[in-house]
Design a protein around this motif. Structure first.
Motif, PDB file in Angstrom:
ATOM      1  N   LYS A  17     -11.438  34.910  16.938  1.00 12.67           N
ATOM      2  CA  LYS A  17     -11.401  34.703  15.496  1.00 12.67           C
ATOM      3  C   LYS A  17     -12.506  35.602  14.937  1.00 12.67           C
ATOM      4  CE  LYS A  17     -11.730  31.173  11.928  1.00 12.67           C
ATOM      5  NZ  LYS A  17     -10.468  30.547  11.531  1.00 12.67           N
ATOM      6  N   SER A  32     -12.861  27.933  21.370  1.00 11.16           N
ATOM      7  CA  SER A  32     -13.789  26.829  21.104  1.00 11.16           C
ATOM      8  C   SER A  32     -15.228  27.283  21.293  1.00 11.16           C
ATOM      9  CB  SER A  32     -13.517  25.660  22.046  1.00 11.16           C
ATOM     10  OG  SER A  32     -14.606  24.751  22.014  1.00 11.16           O
ATOM     11  N   GLN A  33     -16.014  27.209  20.230  1.00 12.00           N
ATOM     12  CA  GLN A  33     -17.404  27.664  20.355  1.00 12.00           C
ATOM     13  C   GLN A  33     -18.238  26.695  21.186  1.00 12.00           C
ATOM     14  OE1 GLN A  33     -18.737  27.792  16.105  1.00 12.00           O
ATOM     15  NE2 GLN A  33     -20.609  26.856  16.887  1.00 12.00           N
ATOM     16  N   ILE A  34     -17.851  25.412  21.207  1.00 10.82           N
ATOM     17  CA  ILE A  34     -18.601  24.442  22.019  1.00 10.82           C
ATOM     18  C   ILE A  34     -18.380  24.719  23.507  1.00 10.82           C
ATOM     19  CG2 ILE A  34     -18.708  21.997  22.672  1.00 10.82           C
ATOM     20  CD1 ILE A  34     -18.544  21.266  19.772  1.00 10.82           C
ATOM     21  N   ALA A 286     -29.004   9.973  15.621  1.00  9.36           N
ATOM     22  CA  ALA A 286     -27.866   9.221  15.077  1.00  9.36           C
ATOM     23  C   ALA A 286     -26.762  10.209  14.682  1.00  9.36           C
ATOM     24  CB  ALA A 286     -28.323   8.412  13.882  1.00  9.36           C
ATOM     25  N   ARG A 287     -25.639   9.670  14.202  1.00 12.22           N
ATOM     26  CA  ARG A 287     -24.527  10.561  13.871  1.00 12.22           C
ATOM     27  C   ARG A 287     -24.825  11.354  12.598  1.00 12.22           C
ATOM     28  NH1 ARG A 287     -19.220   9.442  13.295  1.00 12.22           N
ATOM     29  NH2 ARG A 287     -19.136   8.059  15.045  1.00 12.22           N
ATOM     30  N   GLY A 288     -24.153  12.480  12.450  1.00 15.54           N
ATOM     31  CA  GLY A 288     -24.405  13.359  11.305  1.00 15.54           C
ATOM     32  C   GLY A 288     -24.935  14.693  11.794  1.00 15.54           C
ATOM     33  N   VAL A 289     -24.794  15.714  10.963  1.00 10.59           N
ATOM     34  CA  VAL A 289     -25.228  17.055  11.359  1.00 10.59           C
ATOM     35  C   VAL A 289     -26.199  17.608  10.319  1.00 10.59           C
ATOM     36  CG1 VAL A 289     -24.501  19.382  11.974  1.00 10.59           C
ATOM     37  CG2 VAL A 289     -22.997  17.448  12.499  1.00 10.59           C
ATOM     38  N   ARG A 291     -28.021  20.481   8.414  1.00 12.11           N
ATOM     39  CA  ARG A 291     -27.504  21.817   8.076  1.00 12.11           C
ATOM     40  C   ARG A 291     -28.491  22.557   7.177  1.00 12.11           C
ATOM     41  NH1 ARG A 291     -22.234  21.795   9.915  1.00 12.11           N
ATOM     42  NH2 ARG A 291     -21.264  19.757   9.983  1.00 12.11           N
ATOM     43  N   PHE A 311     -25.097  21.034  15.186  1.00 14.95           N
ATOM     44  CA  PHE A 311     -24.841  20.058  16.239  1.00 14.95           C
ATOM     45  C   PHE A 311     -25.205  20.738  17.544  1.00 14.95           C
ATOM     46  CE2 PHE A 311     -21.894  18.536  19.530  1.00 14.95           C
ATOM     47  CZ  PHE A 311     -22.198  17.186  19.524  1.00 14.95           C
ATOM     48  N   GLY A 316     -25.819  16.656  22.405  1.00 15.82           N
ATOM     49  CA  GLY A 316     -24.835  15.720  21.868  1.00 15.82           C
ATOM     50  C   GLY A 316     -25.233  15.138  20.524  1.00 15.82           C
ATOM     51  N   TYR A 317     -26.272  15.691  19.895  1.00 13.71           N
ATOM     52  CA  TYR A 317     -26.640  15.286  18.545  1.00 13.71           C
ATOM     53  C   TYR A 317     -27.227  16.489  17.825  1.00 13.71           C
ATOM     54  CZ  TYR A 317     -30.787  14.222  21.423  1.00 13.71           C
ATOM     55  OH  TYR A 317     -31.795  14.274  22.342  1.00 13.71           O
ATOM     56  N   MET A 336     -29.012  14.010   3.164  1.00  7.40           N
ATOM     57  CA  MET A 336     -27.712  14.459   3.666  1.00  7.40           C
ATOM     58  C   MET A 336     -26.628  13.761   2.887  1.00  7.40           C
ATOM     59  SD  MET A 336     -28.408  14.030   7.729  1.00  7.40           S
ATOM     60  CE  MET A 336     -26.773  14.573   8.189  1.00  7.40           C
ATOM     61  N   ARG A 337     -25.825  14.502   2.189  1.00  4.85           N
ATOM     62  CA  ARG A 337     -24.688  13.941   1.489  1.00  4.85           C
ATOM     63  C   ARG A 337     -25.084  12.717   0.660  1.00  4.85           C
ATOM     64  NH1 ARG A 337     -20.054  15.777   3.223  1.00  4.85           N
ATOM     65  NH2 ARG A 337     -18.942  13.844   2.894  1.00  4.85           N
ATOM     66  N   LYS A 339     -27.612  10.717   0.938  1.00  4.45           N
ATOM     67  CA  LYS A 339     -28.410   9.658   1.577  1.00  4.45           C
ATOM     68  C   LYS A 339     -29.660  10.266   2.195  1.00  4.45           C
ATOM     69  CE  LYS A 339     -24.292   7.147   3.009  1.00  4.45           C
ATOM     70  NZ  LYS A 339     -23.371   7.156   4.138  1.00  4.45           N
TER      71      LYS A 339
ATOM     72  N   ASP B  40     -14.791  23.634  15.842  1.00  2.29           N
ATOM     73  CA  ASP B  40     -14.926  22.437  16.674  1.00  2.29           C
ATOM     74  C   ASP B  40     -15.434  21.239  15.876  1.00  2.29           C
ATOM     75  OD1 ASP B  40     -14.335  23.427  19.412  1.00  2.29           O
ATOM     76  OD2 ASP B  40     -15.975  24.788  18.963  1.00  2.29           O
ATOM     77  N   VAL B  42     -17.181  17.658  15.566  1.00  2.00           N
ATOM     78  CA  VAL B  42     -18.190  16.961  16.369  1.00  2.00           C
ATOM     79  C   VAL B  42     -18.383  15.496  15.992  1.00  2.00           C
ATOM     80  CG1 VAL B  42     -19.382  19.059  17.045  1.00  2.00           C
ATOM     81  CG2 VAL B  42     -20.099  17.906  14.963  1.00  2.00           C
ATOM     82  N   PHE B  43     -18.102  15.118  14.761  1.00  2.00           N
ATOM     83  CA  PHE B  43     -18.170  13.708  14.356  1.00  2.00           C
ATOM     84  C   PHE B  43     -17.068  13.430  13.342  1.00  2.00           C
ATOM     85  CE2 PHE B  43     -22.851  14.468  14.955  1.00  2.00           C
ATOM     86  CZ  PHE B  43     -23.037  13.573  15.988  1.00  2.00           C
ATOM     87  N   GLU B  45     -16.248  10.291  10.529  1.00  3.18           N
ATOM     88  CA  GLU B  45     -16.658   9.024   9.932  1.00  3.18           C
ATOM     89  C   GLU B  45     -15.426   8.400   9.284  1.00  3.18           C
ATOM     90  OE1 GLU B  45     -20.514   9.473   7.934  1.00  3.18           O
ATOM     91  OE2 GLU B  45     -19.748   7.986   6.494  1.00  3.18           O
ATOM     92  N   GLU B  63     -17.069  16.131  10.381  1.00  4.71           N
ATOM     93  CA  GLU B  63     -18.135  17.128  10.533  1.00  4.71           C
ATOM     94  C   GLU B  63     -17.791  18.032  11.707  1.00  4.71           C
ATOM     95  OE1 GLU B  63     -21.854  17.101   9.429  1.00  4.71           O
ATOM     96  OE2 GLU B  63     -22.106  15.011   8.817  1.00  4.71           O
ATOM     97  N   SER B  64     -17.851  19.330  11.452  1.00  4.97           N
ATOM     98  CA  SER B  64     -17.604  20.296  12.524  1.00  4.97           C
ATOM     99  C   SER B  64     -18.878  21.084  12.753  1.00  4.97           C
ATOM    100  CB  SER B  64     -16.480  21.248  12.114  1.00  4.97           C
ATOM    101  OG  SER B  64     -16.963  22.168  11.153  1.00  4.97           O
ATOM    102  N   VAL B  65     -18.816  22.010  13.713  1.00  3.89           N
ATOM    103  CA  VAL B  65     -19.952  22.896  13.942  1.00  3.89           C
ATOM    104  C   VAL B  65     -20.264  23.695  12.675  1.00  3.89           C
ATOM    105  CG1 VAL B  65     -19.784  23.133  16.434  1.00  3.89           C
ATOM    106  CG2 VAL B  65     -18.330  24.538  14.979  1.00  3.89           C
TER     107      VAL B  65
END
Lengths: 359, 132
Positions: A17, A32-34, A286-289, A291, A311, A316-317, A336-337, A339, B40, B42-43, B45, B63-65
């Protein structure tokens, strides 16, 4: 349409891509970049970094020129091929670019970012007028970074005639062999090589590496790998508006008394009056990224900002680099968003050689 | 090229909706084109089970990369089930966006609202316009 590297057809054949990166059409990922990220941490992946700018610094005063041009001191390079990471600063101490300089058998070679090519060359040419030096760009060299725990062995298998030379390389050293240059450097936090290869031979080398099991990886994985490794990205984590002291680059500035360099007096003055902020690592388990550009809130002080966030596939976080007030302690909040989320403040790197390393 | 199943309805914000055989439950997910744009995942919600969702409102976040993106509910209804597999395997959104990568199911208030959504052909045109 942007510029294309000599490996563009290889990328297209592998289903890349393609995205614009500093005026170049470059692979973002090949699926897949991961997955590409994990391959570099676990075995071997490779990146086309031919868009980067290579400049040879030659002439009787190349050493004096670089000692004045760069915040780090090329006199630290005692051995042929040894490499040094440095900022190139303006008179205010602002970072024009970050680069790697190699001590070559005769002179020096620098590798700078692609997005900053024009301004870097203009700045270097301007400063070079006061010295007996010549700058020669080397656009005919492609560059492939092969990274990961199995990277060096795989390059040795492909370049059997150079295996002995590759085996001799110490970390952060690059040696030439008939217009090729093998450098034990990288931007992933793994062992590996960056190979400078004549354009005409680049595609064959790339294909031979694929046959050896080296997986092509894109800019997406390159970014998550370098961020886990705590390495700055020019234009995101630092630029002309900040000094190395505000960019976790103090270790790259050599303040010896016998040497003046561009930006030195501004850095000395900033040290005296106090550096207002610093670049730190943030971790959100915790969850969330996290940025880039998210606001960082430190109780009682000015707001900070995330400069790069992602991420982390290895952890894994999410992890990030952020510029925060110098007084910031072990925790802070990130908006974040809508919050405010508590995060840990740590000292990067986050990951080295496949393992979690931050504290 | 993105795949666009012919038996689904779509939203311009790249969600898909499938009316299940019972005639009152819909399944909602994001399209192949959407996961391709995101990269990709990753989460994810999800909304709470039992939540009353208003059409056009944010019902979750993916949420992606690359980015965080809201998931909008195409129609009004009550959430009956969420895809718990996405908790541990968010990559299902990339690999099987129309099957195991679904997001949540709702009992809809008024199935006629489905009529107002995009047809596969209209959605295909939208994706092609975005790609050029």
């Amino acid at each position: 349409m942007g510029s294309k590297t000599v490996l563009h057809d290889e990328h297209q054949n592998s289903g890349a891509k393609i995205v614009d990166f500093g005026g170049w059409d470059m692979p973002l990922h090949y699926g897949s970049q991961i997955e590409e990220h994990h391959i570099v941490r676990q075995s071997a992946g490779m990146f086309d970094v031919s868009h980067m700018t290579i400049v040879d610094i030659q002439g009787a005063q190349s050493r004096e020129f670089l000692r004045y041009l760069l915040a780090n001191d090329v006199d630290k390079l005692k051995e042929t091929g040894k490499a040094l990471y440095s900022g190139m600063l303006d008179d205010n101490g602002g970072v024009i670019d970050d680069l790697i300089v190699y001590r070559m058998p005769q002179d020096y070679r620098v590798v700078v970012n692609c997005g900053t090519r024009e301004k870097d060359l203009a700045w270097m040419e301007k400063q070079a007028k006061s010295f007996d030096v010549e700058l020669n760009e080397r656009p005919e060299l492609a560059m492939i970074a092969i990274q990961g725990p199995e990277a060096i062995e795989k390059v040795k298998a492909v370049k059997a005639a150079q295996a002995e030379l590759i085996g001799r390389l110490s970390v952060f050293q690059g040696l030439e062999d008939s217009n090729w240059m093998f450098c034990r450097t990288g931007y992933t936090g793994e062992d590996g090589l960056e190979v400078l290869v004549p354009e005409a031979e680049a595609a064959a080398f790339w294909k031979a590496l694929v046959s050896e099991g080296v997986k092509p990886c894109g800019l997406g994985a390159r970014d998550t790998l370098r961020l886990e490794a705590g390495m700055n990205l020019y234009g995101s984590d630092m630029d002309e508006s900040v000094t190395p002291l505000q960019s976790a680059m103090a270790w790259t500035v050599s303040f010896t008394d016998d040497r003046d360099f561009i930006g030195k007096s501004a850095l000395v003055a900033q040290k005296e009056t106090g550096v207002p902020n610093k670049l730190v690592g943030l971790v959100l388990e915790a969850r969330g990224v996290l940025r880039g550009h998210q606001k960082v809130i430190v109780d009682g002080f000015d707001d900070g900002e995330i400069t790069s966030g992602t991420f982390s596939p290895t952890l894994g976080y999410s992890v990030a680099l952020a510029r925060v007030p110098s007084e910031t302690g072990d925790t802070c909040l990130v908006e974040m968003r809508g919050k405010q989320i508590p995060v840990q403040v740590v000292r990067p790197p986050f990951v080295r050689n496949g393992q979690k390393v931050y504290k | 090229m993105s795949t666009i199943p012919g038996d689904l309805k779509y939203l311009p914000s790249h969600e898909w909706v499938r009316l299940e055989d019972d005639g009152e439950t819909v399944t909602i997910g994001i399209t192949h084109h959407a996961q391709d744009l995101l990269g990709d995942v990753v989460f994810v919600e999800m909304p709470e089970i039992g939540a009353e969702i208003v059409a056009g409102e944010e019902a979750g976040v993916v949420e992606s990369v690359k980015a965080a993106s809201d998931i909008f509910s195409p129609i009004a209804g009550t959430v009956t089930e969420v895809n718990e597999d996405l908790e541990d395997s968010p990559e299902l959104v990339n690999s099987e966006p129309y099957d195991d990568g679904w997001f949540f199911k709702m009992k809809v208030s008024d199935t006629e609202e489905l009529e107002g959504l995009m047809s596969p052909d209209a959605y295909k045109e939208l994706c092609e316009a975005e790609e050029h």
